[in-house]
Scaffold this motif. Structure first.
Motif, PDB file in Angstrom:
ATOM      1  N   VAL A 170      -6.802  -1.747   8.551  1.00 35.22           N
ATOM      2  CA  VAL A 170      -5.892  -2.653   8.519  1.00 35.22           C
ATOM      3  C   VAL A 170      -5.282  -3.073   7.362  1.00 35.22           C
ATOM      4  O   VAL A 170      -6.193  -3.445   6.403  1.00 35.22           O
ATOM      5  CB  VAL A 170      -6.233  -3.936   9.363  1.00 35.22           C
ATOM      6  CG1 VAL A 170      -5.002  -4.817   9.994  1.00 35.22           C
ATOM      7  CG2 VAL A 170      -7.120  -3.470  10.794  1.00 35.22           C
ATOM      8  N   VAL A 171      -3.922  -3.199   7.206  1.00 35.64           N
ATOM      9  CA  VAL A 171      -3.273  -3.666   6.077  1.00 35.64           C
ATOM     10  C   VAL A 171      -2.036  -4.685   6.436  1.00 35.64           C
ATOM     11  O   VAL A 171      -1.580  -4.329   7.253  1.00 35.64           O
ATOM     12  CB  VAL A 171      -2.727  -2.682   4.932  1.00 35.64           C
ATOM     13  CG1 VAL A 171      -1.978  -2.958   3.899  1.00 35.64           C
ATOM     14  CG2 VAL A 171      -3.869  -1.555   4.390  1.00 35.64           C
ATOM     15  N   ALA A 172      -1.972  -5.906   5.687  1.00 31.46           N
ATOM     16  CA  ALA A 172      -1.151  -6.657   6.111  1.00 31.46           C
ATOM     17  C   ALA A 172      -0.442  -7.208   4.726  1.00 31.46           C
ATOM     18  O   ALA A 172      -1.011  -7.405   3.820  1.00 31.46           O
ATOM     19  CB  ALA A 172      -1.655  -8.040   6.745  1.00 31.46           C
ATOM     20  N   LEU A 173       1.109  -7.269   5.028  1.00 29.14           N
ATOM     21  CA  LEU A 173       1.774  -7.682   3.963  1.00 29.14           C
ATOM     22  C   LEU A 173       2.408  -9.180   4.418  1.00 29.14           C
ATOM     23  O   LEU A 173       3.428  -9.115   5.309  1.00 29.14           O
ATOM     24  CB  LEU A 173       3.029  -6.514   3.695  1.00 29.14           C
ATOM     25  CG  LEU A 173       4.003  -6.907   2.722  1.00 29.14           C
ATOM     26  CD1 LEU A 173       3.642  -6.822   1.212  1.00 29.14           C
ATOM     27  CD2 LEU A 173       5.258  -5.823   2.764  1.00 29.14           C
ATOM     28  N   ASP A 174       2.539  -9.941   3.558  1.00 30.13           N
ATOM     29  CA  ASP A 174       3.298 -11.293   3.696  1.00 30.13           C
ATOM     30  C   ASP A 174       4.772 -10.942   2.861  1.00 30.13           C
ATOM     31  O   ASP A 174       4.670 -10.873   1.580  1.00 30.13           O
ATOM     32  CB  ASP A 174       2.471 -12.441   2.824  1.00 30.13           C
ATOM     33  CG  ASP A 174       3.194 -13.722   2.882  1.00 30.13           C
ATOM     34  OD1 ASP A 174       4.275 -13.818   2.986  1.00 30.13           O
ATOM     35  OD2 ASP A 174       2.356 -14.586   3.259  1.00 30.13           O
ATOM     36  N   ALA A 226      -3.395   3.249   6.304  1.00 27.74           N
ATOM     37  CA  ALA A 226      -2.697   1.997   6.949  1.00 27.74           C
ATOM     38  C   ALA A 226      -1.515   1.330   6.072  1.00 27.74           C
ATOM     39  O   ALA A 226      -0.755   1.012   6.462  1.00 27.74           O
ATOM     40  CB  ALA A 226      -4.115   0.851   7.107  1.00 27.74           C
ATOM     41  N   PHE A 227      -1.853   1.327   4.696  1.00 29.98           N
ATOM     42  CA  PHE A 227      -0.795   1.185   3.716  1.00 29.98           C
ATOM     43  C   PHE A 227       0.317   1.962   3.757  1.00 29.98           C
ATOM     44  O   PHE A 227       1.493   1.513   3.754  1.00 29.98           O
ATOM     45  CB  PHE A 227      -1.457   1.169   2.277  1.00 29.98           C
ATOM     46  CG  PHE A 227      -0.474   0.762   1.279  1.00 29.98           C
ATOM     47  CD1 PHE A 227       0.139  -0.477   0.753  1.00 29.98           C
ATOM     48  CD2 PHE A 227       0.091   2.138   0.650  1.00 29.98           C
ATOM     49  CE1 PHE A 227       1.036  -0.520  -0.008  1.00 29.98           C
ATOM     50  CE2 PHE A 227       1.161   1.908  -0.307  1.00 29.98           C
ATOM     51  CZ  PHE A 227       1.552   0.566  -0.565  1.00 29.98           C
ATOM     52  N   GLY A 243       0.166  -2.905   8.995  1.00 29.32           N
ATOM     53  CA  GLY A 243      -0.189  -1.508   9.419  1.00 29.32           C
ATOM     54  C   GLY A 243      -1.515  -1.241   9.803  1.00 29.32           C
ATOM     55  O   GLY A 243      -2.380  -1.676   9.276  1.00 29.32           O
ATOM     56  N   ILE A 244      -1.529  -0.478  10.978  1.00 29.58           N
ATOM     57  CA  ILE A 244      -3.075  -0.311  11.578  1.00 29.58           C
ATOM     58  C   ILE A 244      -3.171   1.071  11.749  1.00 29.58           C
ATOM     59  O   ILE A 244      -2.225   1.951  12.473  1.00 29.58           O
ATOM     60  CB  ILE A 244      -3.177  -1.194  12.847  1.00 29.58           C
ATOM     61  CG1 ILE A 244      -2.977  -2.702  12.686  1.00 29.58           C
ATOM     62  CG2 ILE A 244      -4.524  -0.715  13.507  1.00 29.58           C
ATOM     63  CD1 ILE A 244      -3.285  -3.408  14.064  1.00 29.58           C
ATOM     64  N   THR A 261      12.001  -2.266   4.142  1.00 28.16           N
ATOM     65  CA  THR A 261      11.358  -3.049   2.931  1.00 28.16           C
ATOM     66  C   THR A 261      10.351  -2.339   2.790  1.00 28.16           C
ATOM     67  O   THR A 261       9.204  -2.505   3.303  1.00 28.16           O
ATOM     68  CB  THR A 261      11.990  -4.192   2.776  1.00 28.16           C
ATOM     69  OG1 THR A 261      13.075  -4.627   3.046  1.00 28.16           O
ATOM     70  CG2 THR A 261      11.523  -4.692   1.470  1.00 28.16           C
ATOM     71  N   ARG A 262       9.945  -1.547   1.649  1.00 24.55           N
ATOM     72  CA  ARG A 262       8.470  -1.264   1.131  1.00 24.55           C
ATOM     73  C   ARG A 262       7.868  -2.190   0.591  1.00 24.55           C
ATOM     74  O   ARG A 262       8.634  -3.149  -0.138  1.00 24.55           O
ATOM     75  CB  ARG A 262       8.599   0.250   0.525  1.00 24.55           C
ATOM     76  CG  ARG A 262       9.134   1.328   1.041  1.00 24.55           C
ATOM     77  CD  ARG A 262       9.109   2.538  -0.024  1.00 24.55           C
ATOM     78  NE  ARG A 262       9.303   3.745   0.948  1.00 24.55           N
ATOM     79  CZ  ARG A 262      10.293   4.312   1.440  1.00 24.55           C
ATOM     80  NH1 ARG A 262      11.608   3.634   1.421  1.00 24.55           N
ATOM     81  NH2 ARG A 262      10.530   5.403   2.267  1.00 24.55           N
ATOM     82  N   PRO A 263       6.505  -2.371   0.559  1.00 29.15           N
ATOM     83  CA  PRO A 263       5.884  -3.345  -0.086  1.00 29.15           C
ATOM     84  C   PRO A 263       6.125  -2.993  -1.707  1.00 29.15           C
ATOM     85  O   PRO A 263       6.003  -1.807  -1.938  1.00 29.15           O
ATOM     86  CB  PRO A 263       4.456  -3.255   0.354  1.00 29.15           C
ATOM     87  CG  PRO A 263       4.359  -2.001   0.888  1.00 29.15           C
ATOM     88  CD  PRO A 263       5.681  -1.533   1.544  1.00 29.15           C
TER      89      PRO A 263
END
Length: 704
Positions: free
Chosen positions: A19-23, A489-490, A9-10, A614-616
């Motif tokens: 910036v947030v990144a989800l594995d 971003a999240f 997410g940017i 799908t949500r984190p």
């Protein structure tokens, strides 16, 4: 080795890109920031992806499974009034529609002597009309004047007016005349960018429909170029110049959903509150997981603060919004914006009164303490002088010029005949009341008691005045999420694909044709279904939400209520009417449920088509679990205290400084104390305590 799946997410702001990144396989979540690049936003966008992937041990561009983006391109264009030459085509005899507007005067008719009518989005000389007329049912009263339409198309072509909005009377009921006008424009003026009201907003009230269509047309060229540029750069980043692999690229919409970049260029107006919507959704999810479902969100940035209300875990929506000077009837998260950001300027009125905002120093030249040529005292300067924020930003990456801020506040204090402390506190007090009034606007003015809500503060400056907001509004609890500067971003990782469809169908409830209602809802649902299929969602995944706008006969505005799933029959419609009475009572304090002389009227039918993403998962933390991106110097590396002024009469007091990631769940700190982290600061005033919950949120409460 199996390729990792990383969703990013940017959120691009004026100063920083968050910036947030989800594995998606492990659930690992990392955050970071990078400077924005206004000259070419794609540079900052890709730099942010590079930086966040590095924090995940650099799995490479091929690991990206999806990218969601919040953009302020359309918002800023409208707020700054940068609307290029725009033409308007309407029904013959209604050329003055934009000039007449709603004949309303801001702040009541007592202001009419002083009020100056603002410039219209399209000047009168660029409005042209075409013959032909439909009635409110969509039946043709007079045939469409094709020869006249060609004359109009050539007139705009010869004057190089290349962006056009088309709004014919009652086109919401029958789009045939507008669609034919667009075909003729394509033949006679092929370079024109055209928006037609029957595609932008199939809803009655011609002025609002026309304005919404014109705003859509105005932002379409710039937003399309922006999204196309980033899409191309992203494709190249992922698979080289060949661009064979395309990562799903979504853009945040104002309604709380996302839409693929390929589709959003055809619906540019849906992005006008892209950034604030993502923040409200992210904060809503964080608060819900923490156990709060009635929440006020307060997103403080450099220029403004955005506030919204969340009930039942979902932000409220409105179709009565505005962006800058332009009304918009598209569904959007109900956000109120006030000019009270970190860069808001303190100034004196001609009468000598201290004012704060809405004018902002922005990021360039910025506050005095930025040492970039700023000349005006700002809210940030007042915080620096009072010691409430450290003499640097981002954990020391950006030093601040405390002496420049001190000199500026001293000069302002001299003009006010106040002490430096009193002047700085006065600046912050005005800002706090500006924010409090915005929070009242989304609660008290809508029949809600602000004291029944938990306030969630985020953004770089959102938490700096939370203690004063609690005092002013009587709010019992404030929640500050971890990494508050990255909540927007999240939020981009928490939203579904969503499209909204509307059809005006005015009828009294007692005389409602149930079969016709079913047919209309089926048609709207079919449109929503087709859009979700284009987005790649299988039919089994589709979710449809039905609502309707109802009113009492004779009223001018409507109340939106849910319409149940399944077969619509008389019993279901009676339930909708009961829900309307209840909602009307909640909003206005009364209803006519027991008065048979007051009839309920249906006005607009609405369907939202949702493709779930799908949500984190927000997990409880144990001990110090700061993400790698959020780590900064521990408390052992920083001075343990500094002089801070919370009250001008009491002056400066030596105040402990705690590094937030050193505070484990269950820890409680009592004010006065300053809680700092990489991108945000929380001043906890005397008489308040802050407790870390199981999810790393700070819960601030008053001891008074």
């Amino acid at each position: 080795m199996e390729t990792r799946r990383i969703r990013v997410g940017i959120d691009t702001g004026g100063t920083f890109t968050d910036v947030v990144a989800l594995d998606e396989d492990t659930g690992q979540l990392v955050t970071t920031k990078t400077p924005s690049t206004p000259a070419n936003p794609a540079d900052g966008f890709l730099a942010g992806i590079d930086k966040v992937l590095d924090l995940l041990d650099n799995p490479g561009g091929e690991s990206l499974s999806a990218v969601s983006h919040g953009t302020t391109v359309a918002t800023n264009q409208l707020l700054e009034g940068k609307v290029d030459r725009l033409g308007f085509v309407t029904t013959e005899g209604y050329d003055a529609m934009l000039e007449i507007a709603r004949q309303s005067v801001p702040d009541g008719y007592g202001n009419s002597y002083f009020w100056v009518k603002p410039r219209r989005i399209v000047p009168r000389d660029l409005v042209r009309s075409v013959g032909g007329r439909l009635d409110f049912t969509g039946a043709e009263v007079r045939p469409f004047d094709e020869d006249g339409a060609r004359v109009v198309a050539r007139w705009f072509r010869d004057r190089r007016v290349d962006t056009l909005g088309v709004c014919f009377l009652h086109a919401y009921a029958n789009p045939a005349h507008e669609e034919r006008m667009r075909e003729i424009l394509a033949e006679e003026h092929p370079d024109a960018v055209v928006s037609i009201s029957s595609e932008v907003l199939r809803e009655y009230r011609e002025y609002e429909r026309a304005m919404t269509t014109l705003v859509d047309a105005a932002v379409k060229p710039r937003l399309s170029a922006y999204v196309t540029n980033i899409s191309a750069r992203l494709a190249s980043y992922v698979s080289g110049d060949a661009g064979e692999r395309r990562v799903p690229f979504y853009v945040m919409k104002s309604n709380g959903g996302v839409l693929s970049a390929d589709e959003v260029v055809h619906q540019p107006i849906t992005t006008v509150l892209s950034g604030p919507a993502a923040g409200a959704l992210g904060a809503a999810l964080i608060a819900k997981v923490a156990g709060f479902d009635r929440v006020l969100t307060c997103d403080g940035g450099g220029t403004s603060t955005d506030v919204s209300v969340v009930v039942g875990g979902e932000p409220t929506l409105t179709t009565e919004g505005t962006v800058g000077a332009f009304p918009s009837k598209i569904p959007m998260i109900d956000v109120v914006t006030v000019g009270a950001g970190g860069g808001s300027i303190a100034w004196l009125s001609p009468e000598g009164a201290l004012k704060v905002g809405p004018r902002s120093a922005g990021a360039d030249p910025g506050p005095l303490c930025y040492a970039k040529g700023g000349r005006d005292v700002t809210i940030t300067d007042a915080h620096v002088v009072l010691g409430r924020i450290p003499p640097h930003l981002l954990g020391g990456e950006i030093p601040l010029d405390v002496a420049a801020a001190q000199h500026g506040v001293e000069e302002l204090a001299g003009r006010l005949d106040l002490s430096v402390e009193a002047a700085a506190v006065g600046v912050l007090e005005i800002s706090a009341w500006n924010q409090a009034n915005a929070l009242r606007q989304v609660t008290v003015k809508r029949g809600l008691d602000v004291r029944d809500f938990t306030l969630t503060t985020f953004g770089g400056s959102g938490s700096l005045l939370l203690c004063r907001l609690m005092d002013i509004l009587g709010i019992p609890t404030v929640l500050v999420p971890p990494d508050p500067g990255n909540v927007s971003a999240f939020g981009l990782l928490t939203v579904d694909v969503k499209n909204d469809y509307v059809q005006t169908q005015v009828a009294l409830d007692d005389a409602l044709d149930v079969a016709a209602l079913r047919t209309s809802y089926d048609g709207l649902t079919a449109r929503a279904r087709d859009a979700l299929l284009r987005e790649g969602f299988a039919e089994a995944e589709h979710v449809f939400l039905r609502t309707a706008d109802l009113r009492y006969f004779g009223q001018a505005f409507e109340v939106r209520v849910p319409v149940p799933d399944g077969e619509l029959d008389r019993a279901a419609l009676d339930g909708v009417a009961e829900a309307f009475h209840s909602e009307h009572r909640g909003l206005y304090g009364y209803d006519f449920a027991g008065d048979p002389s007051q009839q309920v009227e249906w006005v607009n039918l609405r369907v939202s088509g949702i493709g779930p993403i799908t949500r984190p998962e927000i997990r409880p933390i144990s001990g110090s679990s700061a993400s790698q991106a959020s780590r900064g110097p521990s408390q052992a590396d920083d001075p343990r205290s500094r002089s801070v002024c919370f009250d001008a009469d009491r002056g400066y007091v030596e105040t402990p400084v705690r590094w937030r990631t050193d505070l484990s769940p269950g820890t409680t700190v009592a004010g006065p104390v300053i809680v700092e982290e990489y991108g945000s600061t929380v001043p906890v005033h005397p008489g308040f305590t802050a407790t870390v919950d199981d999810f790393g949120n700070l819960l601030v409460r008053s001891d008074r």
